[in-house]
Write a protein that holds these residues in place. Structure first.
Motif, PDB file in Angstrom:
ATOM      1  N   LEU A 170      -7.114  -6.720  -6.382  1.00 48.80           N
ATOM      2  CA  LEU A 170      -7.744  -6.992  -7.732  1.00 48.80           C
ATOM      3  C   LEU A 170      -7.302  -5.366  -7.534  1.00 48.80           C
ATOM      4  O   LEU A 170      -7.667  -4.401  -7.625  1.00 48.80           O
ATOM      5  N   VAL A 171      -7.259  -5.628  -9.503  1.00 52.53           N
ATOM      6  CA  VAL A 171      -6.732  -3.786 -10.231  1.00 52.53           C
ATOM      7  C   VAL A 171      -8.098  -3.854 -11.033  1.00 52.53           C
ATOM      8  O   VAL A 171      -8.211  -4.363 -12.246  1.00 52.53           O
ATOM      9  N   ALA A 172      -8.347  -2.432 -10.933  1.00 54.53           N
ATOM     10  CA  ALA A 172      -9.006  -1.612 -11.871  1.00 54.53           C
ATOM     11  C   ALA A 172      -8.297  -1.719 -13.486  1.00 54.53           C
ATOM     12  O   ALA A 172      -7.851  -0.759 -13.395  1.00 54.53           O
ATOM     13  N   THR A 173      -9.103  -2.025 -13.550  1.00 48.06           N
ATOM     14  CA  THR A 173      -8.434  -1.118 -15.550  1.00 48.06           C
ATOM     15  C   THR A 173     -10.066   0.307 -16.373  1.00 48.06           C
ATOM     16  O   THR A 173     -11.444  -0.276 -15.904  1.00 48.06           O
ATOM     17  N   PRO A 174      -9.523   0.499 -17.012  1.00 48.06           N
ATOM     18  CA  PRO A 174     -10.133   1.303 -18.290  1.00 48.06           C
ATOM     19  C   PRO A 174     -11.526   0.408 -18.540  1.00 48.06           C
ATOM     20  O   PRO A 174     -11.778  -1.073 -18.857  1.00 48.06           O
ATOM     21  N   ILE A 175     -12.312   1.385 -18.856  1.00 46.06           N
ATOM     22  CA  ILE A 175     -13.762   0.746 -19.298  1.00 46.06           C
ATOM     23  C   ILE A 175     -13.480   0.782 -20.603  1.00 46.06           C
ATOM     24  O   ILE A 175     -14.872   0.232 -21.399  1.00 46.06           O
ATOM     25  N   GLY A 176     -13.258   1.602 -21.304  1.00 48.69           N
ATOM     26  CA  GLY A 176     -13.368   2.186 -22.436  1.00 48.69           C
ATOM     27  C   GLY A 176     -11.475   2.575 -22.790  1.00 48.69           C
ATOM     28  O   GLY A 176     -10.645   2.081 -23.777  1.00 48.69           O
ATOM     29  N   ASN A 177     -11.546   3.994 -22.853  1.00 47.34           N
ATOM     30  CA  ASN A 177     -10.362   4.941 -22.695  1.00 47.34           C
ATOM     31  C   ASN A 177      -8.808   4.243 -22.078  1.00 47.34           C
ATOM     32  O   ASN A 177      -8.795   4.567 -20.394  1.00 47.34           O
ATOM     33  N   LEU A 178      -8.489   3.936 -22.729  1.00 49.48           N
ATOM     34  CA  LEU A 178      -6.673   2.526 -21.989  1.00 49.48           C
ATOM     35  C   LEU A 178      -5.888   3.965 -21.718  1.00 49.48           C
ATOM     36  O   LEU A 178      -5.266   3.518 -20.709  1.00 49.48           O
ATOM     37  N   GLU A 211       1.906  -0.296 -12.186  1.00 49.64           N
ATOM     38  CA  GLU A 211       2.784  -1.251 -11.148  1.00 49.64           C
ATOM     39  C   GLU A 211       2.596  -2.173 -10.736  1.00 49.64           C
ATOM     40  O   GLU A 211       4.181  -3.168 -10.954  1.00 49.64           O
ATOM     41  N   THR A 212       1.332  -2.565 -10.200  1.00 53.02           N
ATOM     42  CA  THR A 212       1.072  -4.008  -9.905  1.00 53.02           C
ATOM     43  C   THR A 212       1.173  -4.767 -10.725  1.00 53.02           C
ATOM     44  O   THR A 212       1.413  -5.442 -10.411  1.00 53.02           O
ATOM     45  N   ILE A 213       0.786  -3.898 -12.321  1.00 51.48           N
ATOM     46  CA  ILE A 213       0.131  -5.509 -12.814  1.00 51.48           C
ATOM     47  C   ILE A 213       1.747  -5.591 -13.582  1.00 51.48           C
ATOM     48  O   ILE A 213       2.256  -6.549 -13.804  1.00 51.48           O
ATOM     49  N   ALA A 214       2.507  -4.177 -13.780  1.00 48.90           N
ATOM     50  CA  ALA A 214       3.561  -4.642 -14.362  1.00 48.90           C
ATOM     51  C   ALA A 214       4.741  -5.294 -13.307  1.00 48.90           C
ATOM     52  O   ALA A 214       5.166  -6.652 -14.037  1.00 48.90           O
ATOM     53  N   GLY A 215       4.788  -5.268 -11.864  1.00 55.82           N
ATOM     54  CA  GLY A 215       5.622  -6.347 -11.342  1.00 55.82           C
ATOM     55  C   GLY A 215       5.358  -7.077 -10.189  1.00 55.82           C
ATOM     56  O   GLY A 215       5.712  -7.838  -9.580  1.00 55.82           O
ATOM     57  N   ALA A 216       3.504  -7.213 -10.321  1.00 58.94           N
ATOM     58  CA  ALA A 216       3.640  -8.355 -10.132  1.00 58.94           C
ATOM     59  C   ALA A 216       3.884 -10.102 -10.000  1.00 58.94           C
ATOM     60  O   ALA A 216       4.216 -10.013 -11.840  1.00 58.94           O
ATOM     61  N   ASP A 217       4.131 -10.633  -9.539  1.00 66.57           N
ATOM     62  CA  ASP A 217       4.303 -12.073  -9.510  1.00 66.57           C
ATOM     63  C   ASP A 217       3.583 -13.276 -11.024  1.00 66.57           C
ATOM     64  O   ASP A 217       4.169 -13.977 -11.792  1.00 66.57           O
ATOM     65  N   ILE A 218       2.134 -12.726 -10.619  1.00 70.87           N
ATOM     66  CA  ILE A 218       1.872 -13.235 -11.423  1.00 70.87           C
ATOM     67  C   ILE A 218       0.768 -12.549 -11.962  1.00 70.87           C
ATOM     68  O   ILE A 218      -0.092 -11.411 -10.760  1.00 70.87           O
ATOM     69  N   ARG A 242       8.615  -5.428  -7.422  1.00 71.37           N
ATOM     70  CA  ARG A 242       7.683  -6.384  -6.647  1.00 71.37           C
ATOM     71  C   ARG A 242       7.029  -5.850  -5.459  1.00 71.37           C
ATOM     72  O   ARG A 242       7.373  -5.468  -4.299  1.00 71.37           O
ATOM     73  N   PRO A 243       5.624  -5.640  -5.773  1.00 74.48           N
ATOM     74  CA  PRO A 243       4.865  -5.712  -4.390  1.00 74.48           C
ATOM     75  C   PRO A 243       4.573  -6.909  -3.019  1.00 74.48           C
ATOM     76  O   PRO A 243       5.184  -7.890  -4.154  1.00 74.48           O
ATOM     77  N   GLU A 244       4.338  -6.529  -2.765  1.00 72.35           N
ATOM     78  CA  GLU A 244       4.287  -7.281  -1.076  1.00 72.35           C
ATOM     79  C   GLU A 244       3.422  -8.361  -1.799  1.00 72.35           C
ATOM     80  O   GLU A 244       2.104  -8.332  -2.439  1.00 72.35           O
TER      81      GLU A 244
END
Length: 309
Positions: free
Chosen positions: A40-48, A57-64, A33-35
């Motif tokens: 603000l998480v950047a994600t791929p613009i096409g190629n995953l 880690e942040t996407i999976a670990g954040a509360d929301i 869980r992050p602090e």
């Protein structure tokens, strides 16, 4: 994920606390869980494959997890084995969602905000949430990654020491040309987003207002049908005028104004006088743009002055 990984699945496949782990090429990882903060998480613009480990880690670990389109983000979650719920945060829900997310942040929870593709807050509603979080003294942390404007700049071959991202141009010709006029003297490469059904008209207006500057049209970056067109604006405008249907996400890069110190002086008055002998001031100014690269508005005002002499 199993209980051994530190997460207890609910019958619906989502952990009780909303968090989970992630998997990369068959290897599973837990996500701490992050602090408490707005991430603000950047994600791929096409190629995953362009996602970063820190982003996962942040996407999976954040509360929301908040996203523009749960279906679009769902593709990324599925690719990396992330099983969790997501809040819908888009242009039409942002006003009501802002207060709810800010309340969660104030309560000490961590929130990961992602856009459909690329970096959040760039031409999407997340800007308001980030601004309000900062105003309330809540921590805001960027998780950098893919960015369509920067990817296009790299591929364009144009100078990257100074550039200006101008977002989308107005949809109507009059507004579009006025906006281009205001950007004509920006001392750097111009970067634009553009819709495929407007690209031909926009390139025509760019050529008319900015003249024969070098440019690049970058389509479907990092995707299977990535295509990059390079050349002077008039040539690109002519090429796209012949394409029946353009598809995909587009970034346009346009070189900055010519460095006057590197060029021989141009006798603008002489050029305008020659053109005014055959055409009206508005048309003369339009033609003079192609010959000088100067602002159409400035040339038009000078043409009117010369006409009145």
């Amino acid at each position: 994920m199993s209980e051994a990984d530190g997460f207890e699945d609910t019958p619906g496949g989502v952990p009780e606390d909303g968090r989970t782990g992630y998997s990369v090429r068959g290897t599973a990882f837990s996500a701490p869980r992050p602090e408490p903060a707005l991430y603000l998480v950047a994600t791929p613009i096409g190629n995953l494959s362009d996602i970063t480990l820190r982003a996962l880690e942040t996407i999976a670990g954040a509360d929301i997890l908040a996203c523009e389109d749960t279906r679009q983000t769902g593709k990324l979650l599925q690719r990396y084995g992330i099983r969790r719920r997501a809040w819908s945060y888009h242009e039409h829900s942002a006003a009501s969602a802002d207060e709810a997310l800010l309340a969660e942040l104030a309560a000490g929870r961590s929130v990961a905000l992602v856009s459909d593709a690329g970096t959040p807050l760039v031409s999407d509603p997340g800007y308001r949430l980030g601004r309000e979080a900062i105003a309330r003294g809540l921590p805001v942390i960027p998780i950098p990654g893919a960015s369509a404007p920067l990817a296009a700049l790299l591929a364009s071959g144009l100078p990257s020491d100074a550039f200006f991202f101008a977002g989308f141009l107005p949809a109507r010709e009059s507004g579009r040309r006025a906006r281009l006029e205001s950007l004509a003297r920006v001392p750097g490469t111009l970067l634009f987003f553009e819709a495929p059904h407007r690209i031909a008209d926009s390139l025509a207006d760019m050529a008319a207002v900015l003249g024969p500057r070098p440019a690049a049209v970058c389509r479907e970056l990092t995707k299977a049908f990535e295509t990059i067109y390079r050349g002077p604006l008039p040539d690109l405008a002519a090429e796209f005028a012949t394409i029946e249907r353009v598809r995909g996400e587009i970034v346009v890069c346009v070189g900055g104004p010519a460095d006057e110190a590197d060029e021989a002086p141009v006798d603008v008055d002489a050029i305008l006088r020659g053109l005014l002998a055959e055409m009206k001031p508005a048309k003369a100014a339009q033609e003079a743009v192609k010959l000088t690269g100067l602002s159409r508005r400035d040339l038009y005002q000078r043409a009117l002055a010369l006409k009145g002499e």
